[in-house]
Design an enzyme around this catalytic site. Structure first.
Site, PDB file in Angstrom:
ATOM      1  N   SER A 160       0.831  -1.192   0.000  1.00 48.00           N
ATOM      2  CA  SER A 160       0.000   0.000   0.000  1.00 48.00           C
ATOM      3  C   SER A 160       0.875   1.255   0.000  1.00 48.00           C
ATOM      4  O   SER A 160       1.766   1.387  -0.830  1.00 48.00           O
ATOM      5  CB  SER A 160      -0.950  -0.050   1.191  1.00 48.00           C
ATOM      6  OG  SER A 160      -2.027   0.827   1.016  1.00 48.00           O
TER       7      SER A 160
ATOM      8  N   ASP B  33      -8.852  -5.768  -6.236  1.00 47.03           N
ATOM      9  CA  ASP B  33      -8.580  -4.575  -5.448  1.00 47.03           C
ATOM     10  C   ASP B  33      -8.822  -3.352  -6.323  1.00 47.03           C
ATOM     11  O   ASP B  33      -8.091  -3.108  -7.278  1.00 47.03           O
ATOM     12  CB  ASP B  33      -7.121  -4.618  -4.971  1.00 47.03           C
ATOM     13  CG  ASP B  33      -6.713  -3.368  -4.209  1.00 47.03           C
ATOM     14  OD1 ASP B  33      -7.580  -2.527  -3.920  1.00 47.03           O
ATOM     15  OD2 ASP B  33      -5.514  -3.244  -3.902  1.00 47.03           O
TER      16      ASP B  33
ATOM     17  N   HIS C 103      -7.133  -6.225  -1.261  1.00 46.80           N
ATOM     18  CA  HIS C 103      -6.079  -5.399  -0.680  1.00 46.80           C
ATOM     19  C   HIS C 103      -6.042  -5.648   0.826  1.00 46.80           C
ATOM     20  O   HIS C 103      -6.957  -5.249   1.546  1.00 46.80           O
ATOM     21  CB  HIS C 103      -6.422  -3.929  -0.952  1.00 46.80           C
ATOM     22  CG  HIS C 103      -5.345  -2.962  -0.597  1.00 46.80           C
ATOM     23  ND1 HIS C 103      -4.484  -2.451  -1.516  1.00 46.80           N
ATOM     24  CD2 HIS C 103      -4.968  -2.407   0.588  1.00 46.80           C
ATOM     25  CE1 HIS C 103      -3.646  -1.614  -0.938  1.00 46.80           C
ATOM     26  NE2 HIS C 103      -3.929  -1.574   0.348  1.00 46.80           N
TER      27      HIS C 103
END
Length: 466
Positions: free
Chosen positions: A178, A387, A443
Site C-alpha cells: 500500500s 482490489d 487489498h
C-alpha cells in the site's frame, strides 16, 4: 592500513558502539496464546534522528527454515501510519487474532500456515514515528514526511544490522504494501548510496518487493475508473463520457469542467456501495471505526483510503472489523508488558494512524525506479486483481513507462494445478522485474490468498519462474 582493513576496522568499531545501544528482548510467550510461541520473536527500539529523539519499535521474526542462510526482509506497512503488527496479524506474519470468537475480552492468537517467515527472516517496523509503539522524546520529533521517514528507516536498518551482525551477510530485500510501496524504492536508493559511499555495514542488498502499492498518485488513482469499467461496475456510456469529458484525468480533475464532474458523479453513484479493497466482499464500512486519515487525497470515492481494510468472511454479512480486535489486544496491559513496551511512551495504540504529523512530499516514486534500473535489482510487484483501491492496472502503466524488455509474456501461473493469477517478466541489463496478479485477492493480496502469495514469494526468491 589497506581499504579492506580499514572497512573491517570501522565495522568492528561500529559493532562495539552499538552492540549494547538498543535494548531488545526475545519473546517466548504472549497473552492469548497457550504455551511457548512456535516461532522466534524479538522486539525492541532503535533510536534515530537528532540525539536519537525518535525511537522506532520493531518486531523481528526469524525464518522457520534456515535463518542463517535465508534472506532478510524489511517490511513496511501502509498508511502512512499502519503498525508492523498489522502486517504480522493481517498480512504475511505467522499468527493472527481470533475474530470469529472475539467477545470483547482479550483476543486469542491463532497460527497461520502460510507465513512468509517460512522462508525468510522479517523485520516489521512501526514507521513513521508515532505509528504503533514508536515514539519521539520531543514534540518536534513527531513531524515526519516521505523523505524524512525514508532516512529514518535507513538509519534504523543500519543500526539494527550492527546490533545483529549475524544477518549482515544475508541477502537483503526491502518490501512494503500500500502506501509503504512508495517508500520501498526510496529506502532502496538510500541503501545503494550508502554502499557506494562505503558506509558500514555494507548491506547485501538484492532487490525489493511492492504489494498492492502506491507509486504515483496520478497513475494509480487514475486507474480506478478504467478498472471499474473493466470489472463491469460502470457502464460503457458512463466510462466513455468520463474518458472524453475528463480527458482521461479522473484524479484531481478540473472542478470547472462541468461535463467531467457530471460523469464522475454518475460513476460515484455506481461505486458508492462497493467495497473498494475487495469488490466481491460486502461493504461494511459503517460497522468499523476507521483511521482518521491515511493521507490519500480525496477523489470521486466516498472513502479513498487504500488502507481501510475489512477482514474477508465466508458469510455475506458484516462482522467484527479487524481494528477492534487488534486495538483490544495491543492495548492490553499484559500484552504490552510481554512485548517490553516502554511505559508512558504512548497514550493509546492504534492499528493504523495514531495522530501522526506526516507530510507527503514525494508525489511519485517513479523516478526512483528509473534510477534503480541502472543499479541492477531483483524486483517483485504484485496486486490482487479484485482490489479497486490499488488496481493492478496502475503498476502495469508505470512499468511500461520504465521501457523495459519483456522476456516472459503474460501468462497464467499455477498453484496445485489451478490458475493463481497472471504474470509477466521484464528486464534491462541486470535489472529484472516480475509483475504478478493474484486471482480473487483484494487489498492486501496475501490476506485473501495466503497460500498462493507464499508460493509466489518462495518461487520468486528462488529465481524460479512463477
Amino acid at each position: 592500513m589497506n581499504s579492506i582493513g580499514l572497512d573491517g576496522f570501522l565495522l568492528l568499531l561500529l559493532l562495539l558502539l552499538f552492540s549494547n545501544g538498543a535494548p531488545q528482548a526475545i519473546i517466548k510467550t504472549l497473552p492469548g496464546y497457550s504455551g511457548n510461541l512456535p516461532f522466534k520473536l524479538e522486539t525492541g527500539y532503535i533510536g534515530v534522528g537528532e540525539n536519537e529523539e525518535i525511537q522506532l519499535f520493531y518486531y523481528f521474526m526469524e525464518s522457520e527454515s534456515n535463518p542463517n542462510m535465508d534472506p532478510l526482509l524489511l517490511w513496511m506497512a501502509g498508511g502512512p501510519g499502519c503498525s508492523g503488527l498489522y502486517s504480522i496479524v493481517y498480512d504475511i506474519g505467522p499468527c493472527t487474532l481470533d475474530v470469529e470468537n472475539f467477545d470483547g475480552s482479550l483476543p486469542s492468537i491463532i497460527l497461520k500456515p502460510y507465513s512468509w517467515t517460512k522462508v525468510a527472516n522479517i523485520i516489521f517496523i512501526d514507521a513513521p514515528v508515532g505509528t504503533g509503539f514508536s515514539y519521539a522524546n520531543t514534540s518536534r520529533g513527531y513531524s515526519s514526511s516521505d523523505i524524512k521517514s525514508t532516512k529514518d528507516i535507513f538509519t534504523f536498518l543500519r543500526k539494527w544490522l550492527l546490533n545483529h551482525p549475524m544477518f549482515i551477510k544475508n541477502r537483503l530485500y526491502i518490501a512494503g504494501e500500500s502506501y509503504g510501496g512508495k517508500l520501498v524504492p526510496m529506502v532502496a536508493m538510500e541503501i545503494l548510496r550508502g554502499n557506494e559511499e562505503r558506509l558500514q555495514p555494507q548491506m547485501s542488498f538484492q532487490g525489493y518487493i511492492i504489494g498492492n502499492g502506491l507509486t504515483d498518485s496520478n497513475i494509480d488513482f487514475n486507474a480506478r475508473i478504467p478498472y471499474a469499467h473493466r470489472m463491469a461496475l460502470i457502464s460503457d456510456e458512463y466510462f466513455e463520457l468520463a474518458k472524453i469529458s475528463c480527458d482521461g484525468k479522473y484524479y484531481n480533475h478540473d472542478p470547472n469542467n462541468v461535463q467531467c464532474t457530471y460523469a464522475l458523479q454518475r460513476i460515484q453513484e455506481c461505486l458508492s456501495r462497493i467495497n473498494e479493497v475487495q469488490i466481491l466482499e460486502p461493504s461494511c464500512a459503517n460497522s468499523a471505526p476507521k483511521p482518521d486519515e491515511f493521507g490519500w487525497p480525496q477523489t470521486f470515492l466516498k472513502d479513498n483510503s487504500i488502507d481501510h481494510l475489512v477482514l474477508p468472511t465466508a458469510k455475506q454479512d458484516c462482522h467484527v472489523p479487524n481494528y477492534v480486535v487488534s486495538n483490544n489486544w495491543a492495548n492490553d496491559r499484559t500484552v504490552q508488558e510481554a512485548l517490553y513496551i516502554r511505559k508512558g511512551t504512548i497514550t493509546r495504540w492504534r492499528t493504523c494512524y495514531n495522530g501522526i504529523s506526516y507530510k507527503q512530499n514525494v508525489e511519485s516514486a517513479l523516478e526512483y525506479h528509473k534510477i534503480l534500473i541502472k543499479k541492477g535489482c531483483h524486483v517483485l510487484v504484485f496486486n490482487g486483481d479484485h482490489d479497486m483501491a490499488a488496481p493492478y492496472m496502475g503498476p502495469l502503466k508505470w512499468i511500461r513507462i520504465l521501457n523495459l524488455t519483456t522476456d516472459d509474456d503474460w501468462r497464467p501461473w499455477l498453484v496445485n494445478g489451478q490458475v493463481a493469477g497472471y504474470t509477466e517478466r521484464y528486464n534491462k541489463n541486470d535489472f529484472n522485474l516480475t509483475f504478478v496478479t493474484v486471482k480473487g485477492a483484494g487489498h492486501s493480496a496475501s490476506w485473501y490468498k495466503p497460500k498462493e502469495c507464499l508460493t509466489m514469494f518462495h518461487r520468486w526468491l528462488s529465481r524460479h519462474p512463477l
